[in-house]
Motif scaffolding. Structure first.
Motif, PDB file in Angstrom:
ATOM      1  N   LYS A   1       2.489 -15.602  -2.343  1.00  0.00           N
ATOM      2  CA  LYS A   1       3.757 -16.184  -1.712  1.00  0.00           C
ATOM      3  C   LYS A   1       4.589 -14.761  -1.468  1.00  0.00           C
ATOM      4  O   LYS A   1       5.469 -14.841  -0.110  1.00  0.00           O
ATOM      5  N   ALA A   2       4.276 -13.544  -1.385  1.00  0.00           N
ATOM      6  CA  ALA A   2       4.553 -12.172  -1.113  1.00  0.00           C
ATOM      7  C   ALA A   2       3.929 -12.305   0.251  1.00  0.00           C
ATOM      8  O   ALA A   2       5.144 -11.511   1.699  1.00  0.00           O
ATOM      9  N   TYR A   3       2.965 -12.216   0.167  1.00  0.00           N
ATOM     10  CA  TYR A   3       2.109 -12.703   2.147  1.00  0.00           C
ATOM     11  C   TYR A   3       2.727 -13.401   2.728  1.00  0.00           C
ATOM     12  O   TYR A   3       3.394 -13.334   4.131  1.00  0.00           O
ATOM     13  N   ALA A   4       2.885 -15.147   2.328  1.00  0.00           N
ATOM     14  CA  ALA A   4       3.996 -15.741   3.702  1.00  0.00           C
ATOM     15  C   ALA A   4       5.410 -15.034   3.359  1.00  0.00           C
ATOM     16  O   ALA A   4       5.835 -15.558   4.433  1.00  0.00           O
ATOM     17  N   ASP A   5       5.942 -14.834   2.502  1.00  0.00           N
ATOM     18  CA  ASP A   5       7.162 -14.495   2.962  1.00  0.00           C
ATOM     19  C   ASP A   5       7.439 -13.084   4.339  1.00  0.00           C
ATOM     20  O   ASP A   5       8.584 -12.583   4.155  1.00  0.00           O
ATOM     21  N   GLY A   6       6.208 -12.265   4.143  1.00  0.00           N
ATOM     22  CA  GLY A   6       5.583 -10.654   4.994  1.00  0.00           C
ATOM     23  C   GLY A   6       6.094  -9.573   4.332  1.00  0.00           C
ATOM     24  O   GLY A   6       6.271  -9.226   4.981  1.00  0.00           O
ATOM     25  N   ASN A   7       6.071 -10.062   3.209  1.00  0.00           N
ATOM     26  CA  ASN A   7       6.333  -8.700   2.212  1.00  0.00           C
ATOM     27  C   ASN A   7       4.674  -8.123   2.251  1.00  0.00           C
ATOM     28  O   ASN A   7       4.574  -8.381   0.563  1.00  0.00           O
ATOM     29  N   TYR A   8       4.206  -7.748   2.989  1.00  0.00           N
ATOM     30  CA  TYR A   8       2.505  -7.155   3.215  1.00  0.00           C
ATOM     31  C   TYR A   8       2.224  -6.087   1.968  1.00  0.00           C
ATOM     32  O   TYR A   8       1.673  -5.786   1.676  1.00  0.00           O
ATOM     33  N   PRO A   9       3.472  -5.257   1.926  1.00  0.00           N
ATOM     34  CA  PRO A   9       3.700  -3.842   0.789  1.00  0.00           C
ATOM     35  C   PRO A   9       2.910  -4.407  -1.213  1.00  0.00           C
ATOM     36  O   PRO A   9       1.966  -4.508  -1.197  1.00  0.00           O
ATOM     37  N   ALA A  10       4.329  -5.987  -1.053  1.00  0.00           N
ATOM     38  CA  ALA A  10       4.275  -6.036  -2.236  1.00  0.00           C
ATOM     39  C   ALA A  10       2.728  -7.042  -2.886  1.00  0.00           C
ATOM     40  O   ALA A  10       1.908  -6.979  -3.774  1.00  0.00           O
ATOM     41  N   ALA A  11       2.537  -7.802  -1.225  1.00  0.00           N
ATOM     42  CA  ALA A  11       1.020  -8.701  -1.168  1.00  0.00           C
ATOM     43  C   ALA A  11      -0.176  -7.664  -1.413  1.00  0.00           C
ATOM     44  O   ALA A  11      -0.908  -8.211  -2.170  1.00  0.00           O
ATOM     45  N   ALA A  12      -0.307  -6.521  -0.633  1.00  0.00           N
ATOM     46  CA  ALA A  12      -1.094  -5.996  -0.700  1.00  0.00           C
ATOM     47  C   ALA A  12      -1.721  -5.333  -2.346  1.00  0.00           C
ATOM     48  O   ALA A  12      -2.635  -5.105  -2.580  1.00  0.00           O
ATOM     49  N   GLU A  13      -0.558  -4.587  -2.690  1.00  0.00           N
ATOM     50  CA  GLU A  13      -0.485  -4.566  -4.316  1.00  0.00           C
ATOM     51  C   GLU A  13      -1.110  -5.497  -5.032  1.00  0.00           C
ATOM     52  O   GLU A  13      -1.918  -5.186  -6.097  1.00  0.00           O
ATOM     53  N   GLN A  14      -0.202  -6.715  -4.967  1.00  0.00           N
ATOM     54  CA  GLN A  14      -1.363  -7.415  -5.360  1.00  0.00           C
ATOM     55  C   GLN A  14      -2.177  -7.923  -6.008  1.00  0.00           C
ATOM     56  O   GLN A  14      -3.190  -8.215  -6.454  1.00  0.00           O
ATOM     57  N   TYR A  15      -2.930  -7.916  -4.294  1.00  0.00           N
ATOM     58  CA  TYR A  15      -4.396  -8.433  -4.667  1.00  0.00           C
ATOM     59  C   TYR A  15      -4.811  -7.548  -5.434  1.00  0.00           C
ATOM     60  O   TYR A  15      -5.405  -7.868  -5.680  1.00  0.00           O
ATOM     61  N   GLU A  16      -4.629  -5.699  -4.935  1.00  0.00           N
ATOM     62  CA  GLU A  16      -5.058  -4.773  -5.763  1.00  0.00           C
ATOM     63  C   GLU A  16      -5.195  -5.048  -6.963  1.00  0.00           C
ATOM     64  O   GLU A  16      -6.435  -4.709  -7.993  1.00  0.00           O
ATOM     65  N   ALA A  17      -4.551  -5.601  -8.060  1.00  0.00           N
ATOM     66  CA  ALA A  17      -4.652  -5.481  -8.936  1.00  0.00           C
ATOM     67  C   ALA A  17      -4.525  -6.763  -9.271  1.00  0.00           C
ATOM     68  O   ALA A  17      -5.545  -6.610 -10.702  1.00  0.00           O
TER      69      ALA A  17
ATOM     70  N   ILE B   1      -7.924  -7.676  -8.274  1.00  0.00           N
ATOM     71  CA  ILE B   1      -9.200  -8.049  -7.999  1.00  0.00           C
ATOM     72  C   ILE B   1      -9.401  -6.111  -9.753  1.00  0.00           C
ATOM     73  O   ILE B   1     -10.551  -6.772  -9.898  1.00  0.00           O
ATOM     74  N   LYS B   2      -8.343  -5.245  -9.834  1.00  0.00           N
ATOM     75  CA  LYS B   2      -8.962  -4.605 -10.410  1.00  0.00           C
ATOM     76  C   LYS B   2      -8.596  -5.752 -12.461  1.00  0.00           C
ATOM     77  O   LYS B   2      -9.528  -5.016 -12.929  1.00  0.00           O
ATOM     78  N   ASN B   3      -7.318  -6.229 -12.342  1.00  0.00           N
ATOM     79  CA  ASN B   3      -7.644  -6.769 -13.233  1.00  0.00           C
ATOM     80  C   ASN B   3      -8.611  -8.275 -13.896  1.00  0.00           C
ATOM     81  O   ASN B   3      -9.126  -8.482 -15.161  1.00  0.00           O
ATOM     82  N   TYR B   4      -8.825  -9.147 -12.287  1.00  0.00           N
ATOM     83  CA  TYR B   4      -9.669 -10.147 -12.617  1.00  0.00           C
ATOM     84  C   TYR B   4     -10.738  -9.539 -11.742  1.00  0.00           C
ATOM     85  O   TYR B   4     -12.133 -10.864 -12.324  1.00  0.00           O
ATOM     86  N   GLY B   5     -11.461  -9.026 -11.454  1.00  0.00           N
ATOM     87  CA  GLY B   5     -13.111  -8.628 -10.650  1.00  0.00           C
ATOM     88  C   GLY B   5     -12.843  -9.010  -9.493  1.00  0.00           C
ATOM     89  O   GLY B   5     -11.878  -9.846  -8.694  1.00  0.00           O
ATOM     90  N   ASP B   6     -14.050  -9.042  -8.784  1.00  0.00           N
ATOM     91  CA  ASP B   6     -14.325  -8.917  -7.334  1.00  0.00           C
ATOM     92  C   ASP B   6     -13.890 -10.999  -7.707  1.00  0.00           C
ATOM     93  O   ASP B   6     -14.524 -11.132  -8.096  1.00  0.00           O
ATOM     94  N   ALA B   7     -13.666 -10.924  -5.620  1.00  0.00           N
ATOM     95  CA  ALA B   7     -13.523 -12.854  -5.229  1.00  0.00           C
ATOM     96  C   ALA B   7     -13.248 -12.056  -4.052  1.00  0.00           C
ATOM     97  O   ALA B   7     -12.245 -11.638  -3.943  1.00  0.00           O
TER      98      ALA B   7
END
Length: 254
Positions: free
Chosen positions: A35-51, A53-59
């Motif tokens: 949703k953050a990415y779709a809304d154009g909030n790319y910094p938040a999207a990047a931060e959440q995707y990083e989280a 990977i950190k919390n749930y592993g590679d995908a």
């Protein structure tokens, strides 16, 4: 019901609930990042995707989406890094490969592979499928090869025997190559000897120290292969065959 069975069922129910809750949390965080990415909030999207990977592993999907977010932010090196990581896990994904090539067009270095047409063609075929995909192809072709052997040895008609012979040779070749490609993809997953330059510019040295001779300059986003490690230095090789030493802090392993 015996106490042991009751305890076992309770533990299984608890484990199932924990796994379901874990999956539900991941899905909720993934939807939030999307949703953050779709809304154009790319910094938040990047931060959440990083989280994620950190919390749930590679995908592969998350690496791909993270690469897209960094690309939108104009951060080309992290975009390339995450596209490359996505391709290690899912080498046959055309969207990831296309986006990676788009990101590479925005890098300063233009490095032509030294292995020529056949080397590039070999890698292109290998990257069509993942380890599991090539393993499945190899297994199917081997079973079909066994069927051709039966046809060749037990058929009463010469035409069928010839068909079984030549088709069996082809299937045997495909079986061998599928296993070779599967091994290559597995090595890519295990070894992880490639990296991306993460500083705007870096001078490659002839030896692992600052006083070494300057050989050439690389820019962020360039992919290299790590040959050796010595202290805080990596010996690297480029696709065109050039080699040298770079500080490890200037690289991020794929």
């Amino acid at each position: 019901m015996t106490p042991i069975k009751q305890i076992t069922l309770t533990l299984l129910a608890f484990l199932f609930a924990a796994v379901s809750l874990h999956a539900a949390d991941r899905d909720a965080e993934l939807r939030s990042a999307e949703k953050a990415y779709a809304d154009g909030n790319y910094p938040a999207a990047a931060e959440q995707y990083e989280a994620l990977i950190k919390n749930y592993g590679d995908a592969a999907e998350v690496y791909y989406n993270l690469g897209n977010a960094y690309y939108k932010l104009g951060r080309i090196a992290p975009a390339i890094l995450n596209y490359e990581r996505a391709l290690v896990m899912n080498p046959g994904d055309g969207d990831t490969r296309f986006n990676l090539e788009m990101a590479r067009q925005r890098t300063a270095d233009r490095i032509e592979p030294a292995d020529g047409f056949f080397g590039r063609a070999y890698r292109s075929v290998q990257h069509l499928l993942s380890v599991d995909g090539w393993a499945a192809v190899g297994l199917i072709c081997f079973v079909a090869f066994a069927g051709c052997l039966v046809l060749f040895f037990f058929s009463k008609w010469m035409r069928l025997r010839k068909t079984g012979f030549y088709l069996g040779l082809l299937l045997l070749f495909v079986t061998v190559m599928a296993n070779v490609f599967a091994w290559g993809e597995r090595q890519d997953l295990i070894v992880r000897d490639t990296a991306v330059v993460f500083t705007p510019t870096v001078t490659i040295k002839s030896s692992p120290d600052r006083s070494g001779t300057d050989l050439f300059i690389l820019h962020e986003g360039t992919k290299v292969t790590i040959k050796n490690t010595l202290g805080e230095w990596y010996e690297i090789r480029l696709g065109d065959g050039k080699e040298g030493w770079i500080p490890s802090k200037d690289l991020e392993r794929i």
